[in-house]
Design an enzyme around this catalytic site. Structure first.
Site, PDB file in Angstrom:
ATOM      1  N   GLN A 197      64.032  47.804  22.996  1.00 61.61           N
ATOM      2  CA  GLN A 197      63.645  46.509  23.558  1.00 61.61           C
ATOM      3  C   GLN A 197      62.323  46.040  22.959  1.00 61.61           C
ATOM      4  O   GLN A 197      61.289  46.672  23.196  1.00 61.61           O
ATOM      5  CB  GLN A 197      63.500  46.677  25.073  1.00 61.61           C
ATOM      6  CG  GLN A 197      63.036  45.451  25.814  1.00 61.61           C
ATOM      7  CD  GLN A 197      62.758  45.757  27.277  1.00 61.61           C
ATOM      8  OE1 GLN A 197      62.481  46.898  27.650  1.00 61.61           O
ATOM      9  NE2 GLN A 197      62.827  44.749  28.121  1.00 61.61           N
ATOM     10  N   GLY A 198      62.341  44.949  22.197  1.00 57.20           N
ATOM     11  CA  GLY A 198      61.110  44.429  21.594  1.00 57.20           C
ATOM     12  C   GLY A 198      60.512  43.318  22.436  1.00 57.20           C
ATOM     13  O   GLY A 198      60.766  42.137  22.196  1.00 57.20           O
ATOM     14  N   TYR A 199      59.739  43.691  23.422  1.00 60.73           N
ATOM     15  CA  TYR A 199      59.148  42.704  24.341  1.00 60.73           C
ATOM     16  C   TYR A 199      57.618  42.651  24.201  1.00 60.73           C
ATOM     17  O   TYR A 199      57.072  41.737  23.629  1.00 60.73           O
ATOM     18  CB  TYR A 199      59.543  43.041  25.791  1.00 60.73           C
ATOM     19  CG  TYR A 199      60.788  42.327  26.286  1.00 60.73           C
ATOM     20  CD1 TYR A 199      61.922  42.218  25.484  1.00 60.73           C
ATOM     21  CD2 TYR A 199      60.846  41.769  27.562  1.00 60.73           C
ATOM     22  CE1 TYR A 199      63.064  41.567  25.946  1.00 60.73           C
ATOM     23  CE2 TYR A 199      61.982  41.123  28.023  1.00 60.73           C
ATOM     24  CZ  TYR A 199      63.087  41.023  27.214  1.00 60.73           C
ATOM     25  OH  TYR A 199      64.195  40.381  27.668  1.00 60.73           O
ATOM     26  N   GLU A 226      51.159  44.069  39.870  1.00 59.00           N
ATOM     27  CA  GLU A 226      50.522  42.770  40.151  1.00 59.00           C
ATOM     28  C   GLU A 226      51.436  41.620  39.740  1.00 59.00           C
ATOM     29  O   GLU A 226      51.526  40.599  40.431  1.00 59.00           O
ATOM     30  CB  GLU A 226      49.171  42.676  39.431  1.00 59.00           C
ATOM     31  CG  GLU A 226      48.086  43.578  40.005  1.00 59.00           C
ATOM     32  CD  GLU A 226      48.270  45.059  39.680  1.00 59.00           C
ATOM     33  OE1 GLU A 226      49.057  45.392  38.768  1.00 59.00           O
ATOM     34  OE2 GLU A 226      47.635  45.894  40.352  1.00 59.00           O
ATOM     35  N   GLU A 246      66.388  45.083  34.185  1.00 60.28           N
ATOM     36  CA  GLU A 246      65.527  46.247  33.951  1.00 60.28           C
ATOM     37  C   GLU A 246      64.903  46.706  35.264  1.00 60.28           C
ATOM     38  O   GLU A 246      64.865  47.891  35.571  1.00 60.28           O
ATOM     39  CB  GLU A 246      64.427  45.905  32.944  1.00 60.28           C
ATOM     40  CG  GLU A 246      63.497  47.100  32.694  1.00 60.28           C
ATOM     41  CD  GLU A 246      62.368  46.802  31.713  1.00 60.28           C
ATOM     42  OE1 GLU A 246      62.145  45.624  31.392  1.00 60.28           O
ATOM     43  OE2 GLU A 246      61.712  47.765  31.290  1.00 60.28           O
TER      44      GLU A 246
END
Lengths: 379, 400
Positions: free
Chosen positions: B124-126, B385, B242
């Site tokens: 996953q390229g986040y 948060e 996710e």
């Protein structure tokens, strides 16, 4: 059993919400308080609730009840929590009524329960003798006489004892204070010689009674259940009462939470609505999470009791502990977020804080139920 | 049988049991020692039926099962097989559901069967070095060049990039648009020149994460999923999947009627039992009253959280996505895991301070590393948060 309401439960919920909004909104509690109503609730409205079948929900149809369960009673109590309706479900229906239904002879049940279901007979359970809840710390004595018993002792915090037609008194027939064994339940008419009641006003605008028993003589037929084995009746009755009270707490916490969120969206300071401040947003989101857990726990606790599930007591304690913590957090934070107006008697949030504290300290607070939960989990 | 649904489930169960009997080789049965040959044959048979992705449509290689049938599958497999193939969860639980919702026919036909057959490992390229919680400020560029996009930039916290074959990647395709409106969701092969992958060592000593660098890396234009510059919608949807996964599922009841027989065992707390030898006991109760209460609080929260997941699952109608309430699950699950690790450290005292070597029990060393690793739970997949912000905005409707 599913944690989603059945169609029948949804209908009860809608009916309860509509009735309470109309007949017992928060203004009703304020009026009773401001007029110093000696009963603390309206007997006429209690009769109307009986016509809707609510006090009879958990009792058998043979005794005038609806033959339903705690899940259904919980739905009504949650709605009562939302409007802070001060009606004697806990005292008359679940505590004393539950003791009669569980321990009473056929004759005793026939004598008492139909009137209870009709909203005519009021009951109270006189057990507590100290401040902190501990069900077996009981010193009051019942001594055997020729053909009955002689009761002596003092009771405190007898919910709705001031208006009860009958008291269910827990007294010791053997053993020592703190022991589970040796307790016996007695049906006592409060007008009996030697039985004195004084009414105490509580922070939540409800009443309890102090009961002084000095040589109160009752017959053999006043015994509820078996001599020395009262705890076997009280254990399940306390569990049901604890779950019922937790359901009311979910209602009051939900209402206090929704009112607080509405206030955050409305109140402006520094030129913006205060709900845009992250310091408040995060705390509101945490309140939401705690409320979700409390709701799920109460739904399961009520169902565990209806199913007679083994270890139901464990989820009941978890529910009361979660509800105590959630209701305390939400009402304290709710008041804080209302700012100065929250400190005034005119604003309702303070009424929620008061009822939350009374409910928290009734039938054991979070610390009591954590301890009990640990014991029931083997540590 | 009460209804036709139950009848068809039981028919599926009989068919499945027969298929398992015929297809699962003897060496894969419980108690036997698997051979490599049998393992490969079993994997092929299992994947050919789409059982690694049981609820995906069969036209894309999936099992084509209903949720109820998938539950039967999950119950029956372990009765027969000691091992069965599990496809990469980045493929099954994250990219797959998003491709089914947003992908075009060609993309679904191309990529989904390879996930099912365990042929392609995805990552996953986040996150980027400059775009963590503020994910939408990502800077990795994708510039159109004929049939391709040229990718330049860097991704960080990319789990398992050094084991992966392909990446699903958020890239900036319009730098002049507002930040949420210039992002596209692109798939490309990692085995090509210009890709550099460096593992990152964590405070726990492990390195499951990588930083990935792209220098003129090629992505075929047909592998852009959804609309050009419309990637943010897909990115958020994938994060919901996710978070649902990180919080331990979407609330499937664990006790199916078939599994429930005889009186339930007396409730026990694994945490309390692991604390008992360290704390000692008095009349069966843990001797330290403060830690005992903290453990009880944790166990009650775990119980009530489980009920909350179950309730949410029961409330959700079939076919609905996980929805914004999953933000609460991820938040709560990570905080619960951190609290559990903290309790395990408190309970063990100095026995939990070992880093390596024979002076310490292997389990203690593992739990201590686990405590360090747990600190990341409330950072990865959206910090706690950020989850609180999502609840405040999307669930409570508080103003910006």
């Amino acid at each position: 059993m599913s944690l989603v309401l059945t169609e029948e439960q949804e209908l009860i919920q809608q009916a309860a919400a509509e009735f309470l909004k109309e007949r017992a909104p928060i203004a009703h509690l304020r009026a009773l308080r401001d007029e110093e109503d000696p009963t603390g609730f309206s007997r006429a409205i209690w009769k109307e609730m009986a016509e809707l079948g609510w006090p009879g929900i958990p009792f058998a149809e043979d005794h005038g009840g609806a033959g339903l369960g705690m899940a259904e009673l919980g739905v009504v109590l949650e709605e009562c929590g939302r409007t802070l309706a001060p009606y004697p479900f806990l005292s008359t229906v679940v505590l004393a009524g539950g003791a009669v239904a569980r321990g009473g002879s056929d004759a005793q049940k026939r004598e008492i329960l139909p009137g209870l279901c009709r909203g005519e007979t009021l009951l109270a359970l006189a057990f507590q003798e100290t401040g902190r809840f501990d069900p077996w710390v009981i010193d009051s004595k019942a001594e055997k006489t020729g053909d009955g018993f002689c009761l002596s002792g003092r009771k405190t915090f007898v919910l709705e004892g001031h208006v009860a037609d009958r008291l269910v008194v827990v007294a010791r027939t053997s053993g020592a204070s703190g022991e589970r064994e040796g307790l016996t339940l007695f049906l006592v008419d409060p007008a009996t010689d030697g039985c004195e009641l004084t009414r105490s006003a509580l922070i939540d605008s409800r009443y309890a009674a102090r009961v002084s028993l000095s040589e109160v003589v009752v017959g053999r037929d006043a015994v509820l259940g078996e001599v020395d084995r009262g705890a076997e009746i009280l254990d399940p009755v306390f569990d049901r009462a604890t779950a019922a009270l937790s359901a009311e707490m979910v209602g009051l916490a939900s209402e206090a939470f929704e009112r607080t969120i509405a206030y955050l969206k409305d109140r402006e300071q520094f030129g913006v609505r205060i709900g845009s401040f992250q310091a408040l947003k995060h705390r509101a989101a945490e309140m939401f999470c705690e409320l979700q857990l409390a709701q799920a726990a109460v739904l399961d606790a009520l169902r565990a009791l209806d199913e007679d599930r083994p270890h139901a007591a464990r989820i009941v304690s978890a529910a009361k502990a979660r509800c105590s913590d959630a209701a305390s957090l939400i009402t304290c934070e709710g008041l804080q977020m209302h700012g100065g107006i929250g400190m005034t008697d005119e604003e309702d949030i303070g009424l929620f804080l008061k009822r939350a504290k009374a409910a928290e300290l009734t039938l054991g607070d979070a610390a009591y139920h954590r301890d009990r939960f640990a014991r029931l989990t083997g540590f | 049988m009460k209804d036709p649904g139950a009848a068809s489930i039981e028919a599926f169960r009989s068919e499945l049991v027969e298929w398992l009997r015929v297809s699962c080789p003897a060496s894969l049965r419980p108690g036997a020692k698997p051979t490599e040959e049998d393992r490969a044959a079993w994997q092929q048979a299992f994947c050919a039926r789409g059982f690694t992705t049981p609820t995906w449509p069969s036209e894309y290689g999936g099992g084509g099962l209903s949720k109820a049938e998938a539950r039967v599958l999950a119950e029956e497999i372990p009765r027969v097989a000691s091992w069965f193939p599990v496809a990469s969860f980045f493929g099954t639980s994250m990219l797959g559901p998003v491709l089914l919702e947003f992908g075009n026919e060609e993309q679904k036909k191309e990529h989904l069967p390879k996930i099912t057959r365990c042929e392609i490992q995805w990552c996953q390229g986040y996150s980027e070095p400059g775009a963590g919680s503020d994910l939408a400020s990502l800077q990795t560029r994708a510039v159109r060049d004929g049939d391709h996009y040229l990718i330049n930039g860097s991704k960080i916290w990319t789990t398992g990039a050094n084991q992966a074959d392909w990446i699903f990647c958020l890239t900036r395709t319009d730098p002049s648009a507002p930040k949420h409106d210039g992002i596209s969701f692109i798939l490309f092969d990692l085995h090509q020149p210009g890709v550099t992958i460096s593992p990152i060592e964590l405070i726990s000593g492990a390195s499951e994460f990588c930083q990935v660098f792209f220098e003129d890396v090629k992505a075929e234009a047909r592998n852009l999923v959804g609309e050009l510059n419309g990637g943010w919608t897909i990115a958020k949807r994938l994060l919901e999947h996710e978070r649902a996964m990180l919080s331990g599922g979407t609330g499937r009841p664990s006790d199916s009627p078939r599994a429930r027989k005889g009186p339930p065992p007396a409730p026990k707390s694994a945490l309390a039992e692991s604390a008992r030898p360290h704390l000692g006991e008095a009349e069966g109760e843990l001797a330290d009253p403060v830690l005992r209460h903290r453990i009880a609080q944790w166990e009650m929260d775990a119980l009530c959280f489980g009920l909350t997941l179950r309730r949410s699952g029961e409330q959700a109608r079939a076919g609905q996505g996980p929805g914004p309430a999953t933000s609460m699950f991820k938040l709560y699950a990570s905080e619960m895991n951190k609290r559990r690790s903290e309790l395990l450290m408190s309970v063990r005292g100095a026995a939990g301070l070992g880093w390596s070597g024979d002076d310490f029990e292997p389990l203690d060393l593992m739990e201590t590393r686990g405590w360090l690793r747990s600190k990341g739970n409330s950072i990865e997949g959206g910090t706690s948060e950020v989850q609180l912000n999502v609840i405040a905005k999307r669930v409570l409707g508080l103003p910006d």
